[in-house]
Design a protein around this motif. Structure first.
Motif, short mmCIF file in Angstrom:
data_model
loop_
_atom_site.label_atom_id
_atom_site.label_comp_id
_atom_site.label_asym_id
_atom_site.label_seq_id
_atom_site.Cartn_x
_atom_site.Cartn_y
_atom_site.Cartn_z
N ALA A 84 35.29 36.86 42.54
CA ALA A 84 35.69 36.85 41.12
C ALA A 84 35.14 35.64 40.38
O ALA A 84 34.79 35.73 39.21
CB ALA A 84 37.22 36.88 41.02
N GLY A 85 35.03 34.51 41.07
CA GLY A 85 34.52 33.30 40.44
C GLY A 85 35.62 32.42 39.88
O GLY A 85 36.77 32.85 39.70
N VAL A 86 35.27 31.18 39.60
CA VAL A 86 36.25 30.18 39.19
C VAL A 86 37.00 30.63 37.94
O VAL A 86 36.40 31.07 36.95
CB VAL A 86 35.55 28.82 38.94
CG1 VAL A 86 36.54 27.79 38.39
CG2 VAL A 86 34.91 28.32 40.22
N ASP A 87 38.32 30.51 38.04
CA ASP A 87 39.25 30.72 36.92
C ASP A 87 39.44 32.18 36.51
O ASP A 87 40.25 32.45 35.61
CB ASP A 87 38.83 29.90 35.69
CG ASP A 87 38.93 28.40 35.93
OD1 ASP A 87 39.75 28.01 36.78
OD2 ASP A 87 38.17 27.65 35.29
N HIS A 88 38.74 33.11 37.13
CA HIS A 88 39.00 34.51 36.82
C HIS A 88 40.18 34.99 37.66
O HIS A 88 40.16 34.86 38.89
CB HIS A 88 37.77 35.37 37.11
CG HIS A 88 36.66 35.16 36.13
ND1 HIS A 88 36.58 35.84 34.94
CD2 HIS A 88 35.59 34.31 36.15
CE1 HIS A 88 35.52 35.44 34.28
NE2 HIS A 88 34.90 34.51 34.98
N PRO A 89 41.22 35.54 37.05
CA PRO A 89 42.40 35.93 37.83
C PRO A 89 42.13 37.14 38.71
O PRO A 89 41.37 38.04 38.36
CB PRO A 89 43.44 36.24 36.76
CG PRO A 89 42.63 36.65 35.56
CD PRO A 89 41.39 35.80 35.61
N VAL A 90 42.77 37.16 39.88
CA VAL A 90 42.76 38.32 40.77
C VAL A 90 44.21 38.65 41.10
O VAL A 90 45.12 37.84 40.89
CB VAL A 90 41.94 38.06 42.04
CG1 VAL A 90 40.48 37.86 41.72
CG2 VAL A 90 42.47 36.85 42.80
N PHE A 91 44.42 39.85 41.65
CA PHE A 91 45.78 40.32 41.83
C PHE A 91 45.97 40.92 43.22
O PHE A 91 45.02 41.42 43.83
CB PHE A 91 46.13 41.36 40.76
CG PHE A 91 46.01 40.83 39.37
CD1 PHE A 91 47.08 40.18 38.77
CD2 PHE A 91 44.83 40.95 38.65
CE1 PHE A 91 46.96 39.66 37.49
CE2 PHE A 91 44.70 40.43 37.37
CZ PHE A 91 45.78 39.79 36.79
N ALA A 92 47.19 40.87 43.69
CA ALA A 92 47.59 41.52 44.93
C ALA A 92 48.99 42.09 44.72
O ALA A 92 49.73 41.63 43.85
CB ALA A 92 47.59 40.53 46.10
#
Length: 278
Positions: free
Chosen positions: A221-229
């Protein structure tokens, strides 16, 4: 119930339905609806009144297990029975296709409706978020998908979910969207598949493998891009593990079930495509 027609959603309805949901502050569902309306196991419904889309519902059949999802009613049309009518249409559709177990994820507001329709609370559903990480060229053992892996993914997924998600997995899995881990014996030990709208299905029997795949996702995703689980919450250990890894709790719902019990392994599930697909 006020006069409204419950009918199948068409491709022409996707834009108005997504806008209705967005105005109701339930996020941008346009990519998902556009995808789902072309996916045969998902049957989409709308409530229409005087040419206006005022509600949605989705029925997805994963073999004998059906998902009830995206039950949404325009804020100015609530408490008129539209949510009940849409849910009943979805239930009838799934049962007509042979689904013996129905599953959904309920908000607090929606839970009383589903209880009236015979659903029982199964367990909490938790959602987490984390910031992306800097990319790395290190060999971390996470492998790209190739088509020879699909049957192993379907088998592992069925053991985890208790569902036959072969159609959705075959539709989603690609070298661009998917990554796998292999054990020391070369057998599949986990997989991650990203959906076009951002949902991620992640299945891994061992927590270390799940964390490994989530780490890859954060770096991708890269720095500061949010991801979810997100996962069915069977206890404290997984929540604590994610918190230690820098994840934060982003929301919760209640996983509910109606009909035959599932033979599944909820601890293996670390991410879902959506509340309408599982």
């Amino acid at each position: 119930m006020a006069d409204a027609l419950i009918r199948a959603m068409t491709a022409a309805d996707v834009g108005p339905a997504a806008e209705m949901i967005r105005q109701g502050e339930w996020g941008d569902r346009s990519v998902f609806l556009g995808w789902a309306v072309e996916f045969p196991p998902s049957h989409l419904f709308v409530a229409e009144d005087a040419g206006r889309i005022v509600g949605t519902g989705i029925a997805t059949a994963n073999g004998p297990v059906g998902w009830v999802g995206t039950i949404f009613v325009a804020p100015d049309r609530r408490r008129e029975g539209l949510g009940d009518a849409l849910t009943r249409a979805v239930i009838d559709d799934l049962e007509s296709r042979g689904c013996r177990t129905l599953v959904l994820t309920a908000t607090d507001a929606g839970r009383p409706l589903y209880e009236r329709l015979g659903f029982q609370a199964q367990m909490p559903q938790r959602f987490f978020t984390a910031a992306g990480l800097a990319a790395s060229n290190a060999d971390d053992g996470v492998l790209p998908f190739d088509p020879t892996m699909l049957q192993g993914i379907i088998t592992l997924d069925r053991l985890a979910t208790g569902e036959d998600r072969s159609a959705v997995l075959a539709r989603m899995a690609s070298q661009e969207s998917s990554r796998v881990l292999l054990g020391a014996d070369g057998a599949l030990s986990g997989f991650l598949i990203r959906a076009p709208w951002g949902g991620v299905s992640l299945i891994a029997p061992e927590a270390d493998d799940a964390i490994h795949l989530l780490g890859w996702r954060r770096r991708q995703a890269g720095v500061d891009h949010p991801v979810f689980a997100g996962f069915p919450d069977t206890g404290d250990s997984r929540r604590a593990r994610l918190l230690r890894e820098g994840w934060t709790l982003a929301g919760a719902g209640t996983r509910m079930i109606r009909g035959e019990r599932l033979e599944w392994n909820p601890d293996w599930i670390w991410g879902t495509f959506s509340g309408a697909l599982g």
